[in-house]
Motif scaffolding. Structure first.
Motif, short mmCIF file in Angstrom:
data_model
loop_
_atom_site.label_atom_id
_atom_site.label_comp_id
_atom_site.label_asym_id
_atom_site.label_seq_id
_atom_site.Cartn_x
_atom_site.Cartn_y
_atom_site.Cartn_z
N VAL A 139 0.78 -1.08 -0.09
CA VAL A 139 -0.01 -0.03 -0.17
C VAL A 139 0.89 1.31 0.03
O VAL A 139 0.30 2.56 0.03
CB VAL A 139 -0.96 0.11 1.36
CG1 VAL A 139 -1.83 -1.26 1.01
CG2 VAL A 139 -0.18 0.10 2.51
N ALA A 140 2.07 1.23 -0.08
CA ALA A 140 2.96 2.40 -0.13
C ALA A 140 2.95 3.16 -1.32
O ALA A 140 2.55 2.27 -2.50
CB ALA A 140 4.69 1.93 -0.14
N PRO A 141 2.57 4.54 -1.30
CA PRO A 141 2.13 5.19 -2.45
C PRO A 141 3.19 5.28 -3.53
O PRO A 141 4.42 4.91 -3.28
CB PRO A 141 2.13 6.77 -1.92
CG PRO A 141 1.91 6.57 -0.40
CD PRO A 141 2.61 5.26 -0.19
N GLU A 142 2.65 5.28 -4.69
CA GLU A 142 3.77 5.37 -5.77
C GLU A 142 4.84 6.20 -5.79
O GLU A 142 4.49 7.47 -5.35
CB GLU A 142 2.97 5.42 -7.05
CG GLU A 142 3.72 5.20 -8.54
CD GLU A 142 3.25 5.38 -9.75
OE1 GLU A 142 3.67 5.33 -10.89
OE2 GLU A 142 1.62 5.50 -9.51
N GLY A 143 5.85 6.27 -5.94
CA GLY A 143 7.38 7.09 -5.68
C GLY A 143 7.74 7.02 -4.51
O GLY A 143 8.57 7.91 -4.28
N VAL A 144 7.22 6.36 -3.73
CA VAL A 144 7.73 6.13 -2.03
C VAL A 144 8.71 5.09 -1.93
O VAL A 144 8.43 3.88 -2.32
CB VAL A 144 6.90 6.22 -1.08
CG1 VAL A 144 7.27 6.07 0.41
CG2 VAL A 144 5.70 7.44 -1.19
N ALA A 145 9.88 5.48 -1.75
CA ALA A 145 10.73 4.21 -1.66
C ALA A 145 10.76 3.45 0.09
O ALA A 145 11.02 4.62 0.92
CB ALA A 145 11.96 4.45 -1.89
N VAL A 146 10.34 2.42 0.24
CA VAL A 146 10.15 1.80 1.51
C VAL A 146 11.53 1.32 2.12
O VAL A 146 12.13 0.35 1.62
CB VAL A 146 9.26 0.50 1.50
CG1 VAL A 146 9.14 0.11 2.80
CG2 VAL A 146 7.87 0.88 0.87
N MET A 147 12.38 2.02 2.74
CA MET A 147 13.40 1.92 3.55
C MET A 147 13.45 2.25 4.97
O MET A 147 13.56 3.18 5.73
CB MET A 147 14.57 2.69 2.76
CG MET A 147 14.84 2.41 1.53
SD MET A 147 16.24 3.14 0.89
CE MET A 147 15.89 4.72 0.51
N THR A 148 13.25 1.04 5.86
CA THR A 148 12.96 1.13 7.19
C THR A 148 14.09 1.17 8.04
O THR A 148 15.13 0.51 7.66
CB THR A 148 12.18 -0.17 7.63
OG1 THR A 148 10.91 -0.04 6.84
CG2 THR A 148 11.86 0.17 9.08
#
Length: 249
Positions: A139-148
């Motif tokens: 569900v991460a928005p498009e263009g958002v890099a998921v880096m925790t």
């Protein structure tokens, strides 16, 4: 020194010795685990890494995080590993003051408590974490890099382990409430709708703020509540007779 002071000092000495043994057990486990802390953290991050896009990864946003985070994980893992020994030390301290019938109840409950804690953590690892991380990444928005951040990731995972480990203690708590004479299994059966609502509230309080983990905590806890009623009939002697006297059967 009076005769009343002597038993008190003996109890405090015994308590100190038990606490020292518990601390020593945790330290020994930590020394054994610490050299493998980085490997363990890699293993712990696998549920998230499996769902991350190829260009994403875990990151460290604080200078000391690459050292402190695996160190913290190793310490928690050490405590997690020696929980049965810690509970045994608690048992050994309180056992002399218990009646024989109480000893027959407490020891099985301590064993069950350890197993249920591990079962809760295993449920979080094998069921909850893959579903939660898969959902979050999807569900991460498009263009958002998921880096925790690794520090926040560890806190998130440990909070789930602790929440599920504690929540899975419901059968033990149920037996203790019945054993204390506060209620009976028959009376608790009539409260099932309230229990169902309550476990969802507990799931909201104990888990991170997402519907998936809250629901995945609430449903097993309710099933364990039903298991606790069965265990109460098995472990609390004379409870059926008490229910019959109260007209609850």
């Amino acid at each position: 020194m009076t005769d009343q002071q002597t038993p008190l000092i003996d109890h405090l000495t015994e308590l100190r010795n038990r606490l020292l043994r518990m601390i020593a057990a945790v330290l020994l486990a930590f020394v054994a685990i610490a050299p493998f802390a980085r490997t363990l953290f890699t293993w712990l991050s696998e549920p998230l890494a499996r769902h991350l896009p190829a260009e994403s990864s875990l990151i460290a946003t604080q200078v000391a995080s690459p050292f402190l985070t695996p160190f913290k994980m190793a310490l928690v893992a050490a405590i997690f590993l020696v929980i049965p020994y810690l509970l045994y030390q608690v048992w050994a301290f309180i056992a002399p003051g218990l009646y024989q019938r109480e000893k027959r109840l407490v020891l099985p409950l301590m064993v069950a408590s350890s197993l249920l804690f591990y079962l809760g953590a295993a449920f979080a690892w094998f069921v909850v974490l893959p579903l939660v991380f898969g959902f979050f990444v999807a569900v991460a928005p498009e263009g958002v890099a998921v880096m925790t951040d690794i520090h926040h990731y560890l806190n998130f995972v440990l909070s789930l382990f602790l929440a599920f480990g504690l929540a899975f203690q419901v059968p033990v708590a149920t037996v203790l409430i019945v054993r204390a004479g506060l209620t009976t299994p028959a009376a608790m059966k009539t409260k099932r709708p309230y229990v169902l609502v309550g476990v969802f509230i507990v799931g909201m309080l104990l888990t991170p703020p997402d519907v998936i983990s809250q629901t995945l905590l609430a449903l097993p806890v309710y099933a364990l509540f039903e298991l606790g009623l069965v265990m109460a009939y098995w472990l609390v002697p004379g409870i059926r007779e008490v229910e019959a006297q109260r007209g609850e059967r």
